[in-house]
Design a protein around this motif. Structure first.
Motif, PDB file in Angstrom:
ATOM      1  N   ALA A 164      24.513  79.944  75.975  1.00 44.91           N
ATOM      2  CA  ALA A 164      24.614  80.655  74.702  1.00 44.91           C
ATOM      3  C   ALA A 164      25.598  80.027  73.729  1.00 44.91           C
ATOM      4  CB  ALA A 164      24.998  82.110  74.956  1.00 44.91           C
ATOM      5  N   SER A 233      19.391  83.431  67.658  1.00 48.08           N
ATOM      6  CA  SER A 233      19.156  83.743  69.059  1.00 48.08           C
ATOM      7  C   SER A 233      17.914  84.589  69.133  1.00 48.08           C
ATOM      8  CB  SER A 233      20.298  84.575  69.635  1.00 48.08           C
ATOM      9  OG  SER A 233      21.265  83.747  70.181  1.00 48.08           O
ATOM     10  N   ASP A 276      26.682  80.530  67.421  1.00 54.92           N
ATOM     11  CA  ASP A 276      25.837  80.581  68.615  1.00 54.92           C
ATOM     12  C   ASP A 276      26.267  81.734  69.522  1.00 54.92           C
ATOM     13  OD1 ASP A 276      23.951  79.856  70.468  1.00 54.92           O
ATOM     14  OD2 ASP A 276      24.820  77.920  70.974  1.00 54.92           O
ATOM     15  N   ALA A 277      27.544  81.756  69.834  1.00 55.12           N
ATOM     16  CA  ALA A 277      28.051  82.789  70.735  1.00 55.12           C
ATOM     17  C   ALA A 277      27.923  84.186  70.118  1.00 55.12           C
ATOM     18  CB  ALA A 277      29.509  82.508  71.082  1.00 55.12           C
ATOM     19  N   THR A 280      24.358  85.625  70.268  1.00 53.38           N
ATOM     20  CA  THR A 280      24.085  86.163  71.604  1.00 53.38           C
ATOM     21  C   THR A 280      24.750  87.526  71.777  1.00 53.38           C
ATOM     22  OG1 THR A 280      23.997  83.907  72.429  1.00 53.38           O
ATOM     23  CG2 THR A 280      24.297  85.646  74.071  1.00 53.38           C
TER      24      THR A 280
HETATM   25 MG    MG Z   1      23.832  81.892  71.339  1.00 58.73          MG
END
Ligand code: MG
Ligand code: ADP
Length: 326
Positions: A164, A233, A276-277, A280
């Motif tokens: 992730a 995501s 990105d994180a 998620t």
């Molecule tokens: Mg992600």
């Protein structure tokens, strides 16, 4: 009116720059650089590809020779000394875990053993199996020793995974490398995790199109993304359905069950790693909590598509301003 949208899709115009598509980190990367001529563009693109491959060798859980695999193999046995780069990445990831109250968590990976999203699962795992696996999850348990640059997962069965955050990190690093090499503008796009800098070769700003999933040819809105990252995501192909509920491949590390309700989450942030994180984490938080959370963060924005193809946006996004006229 119900507004429908799907994955952001980068459309690189003819005069945008030199371009290469390459399969890296198990996904399709699309790299574009502004350069004086084809020869120098090729050198820059080679640099970026080598950098992404280097990062893949560091963080891949599939590659048994990676330092990440060593950490997982030694869970419950001994700390593993790793490159500072990997140590720092884990430390930053844990920072995001704290920020998201554990919705994002590298140690979710212990749950990989009971959930599969490739069509191979025929029924829900039983509660006991979920309970046993979730006991192995928790970023707070990761022991990081800065002195020796070592990482220890103190219990057998614990596992970390960069699914992730890895693509975002790789995109940031490739971009940094190219900027240092003197590339004035470009885009690193890791299957929808992208970062852009400078301007296109023709001087125009980079833009990302939010597409209509019912008609992917059509842009719903165009967002300028110079010196920003945007990450989506939500994988239309990775999910399982049990008794009418569609579970995604993003798992709530606190319960051990996959999240449901959101089809895609697109996050805008200064860095792809963070975007990105957070994308998620938003999946795990759900629509309302996800929006509230993102609205509290400066310079971060969010677009969610829910299961009814309805759109939810954070306060910083005014879709009307960017609406495409097609
Ligand atoms: Mg992600
Ligand atoms: P996508 O694969 O759609 O781009 P993400 O960037 O959100 O989406 O990555 C999802 C992957 O992250 C999953 O396939 C899994 O490997 C990993 N993962 C799942 N749940 C979590 C979680 N709660 N925290 C951290 N990583 C997760």
């Amino acid at each position: 009116m119900i507004i429908v949208l799907g994955f952001p899709l980068m459309v690189v115009g003819q005069n945008a720059g030199y371009h290469r598509a390459e399969r890296l980190m198990g996904c399709n990367f699309d790299l574009t650089v502004v350069a004086a001529d084809e020869g120098s563009a090729k050198d820059y693109l080679d640099l970026a590809v080598a950098e992404i491959q280097r990062i893949e060798r560091l963080i891949s859980s599939w590659d048994s020779t990676s330092q990440t695999s060593a950490i997982n193999r030694m869970a419950g046995t001994a700390p593993v000394v790793v490159d500072r780069e990997l140590f720092d990445l884990i430390q930053r990831a844990n920072g995001i875990s704290r920020l998201t109250d554990g919705a994002f968590d590298l140690t979710y990976a212990a749950l990989d053993r009971i959930w599969a999203f490739d069509g191979s699962m025929t029924r829900m795992p039983d509660r006991e199996a979920v309970r046993a696996s979730v006991a192995k999850v928790g970023y707070r348990h990761i022991r990081l020793d800065p002195e020796s640059s070592s990482v220890y997962l103190p219990e057998a069965g614990m596992k970390i995974g960069f699914g992730a955050i890895g693509k975002g990190y790789a995109a940031d690093r490739a971009r940094e490398l190219l900027e240092r090499a003197g590339v004035k503008g470009g885009i690193i796009n890791a299957s929808g995790d992208l970062t852009a800098w400078g301007t296109r070769a023709d001087g125009q700003e980079w833009k990302v199109a939010i597409t209509n999933p019912l008609n992917r040819e059509k842009a719903f809105a165009w967002f300028p993304i110079s010196d920003r990252a945007v990450v989506t995501s939500g994988d239309y192909e990775k999910f399982v359905t049990f008794e009418g509920v569609r579970y995604t491949h993003i798992i709530d590390p606190r319960t051990g069950y996959p999240s449901s309700g959101i089809v895609s989450a697109t996050v805008f942030a200064p860095k792809a790693e963070l975007a990105d994180a957070l994308a998620t984490a938003v999946f795990v938080m759900g629509i309302e909590t996800g929006l509230d959370f993102i609205n509290q963060l400066p310079e971060i924005d969010l677009i969610i598509v829910d299961e009814k193809n309805q759109l939810h946006v954070s306060n910083g996004i005014d879709l009307e301003v960017y609406r495409a006229d097609n």
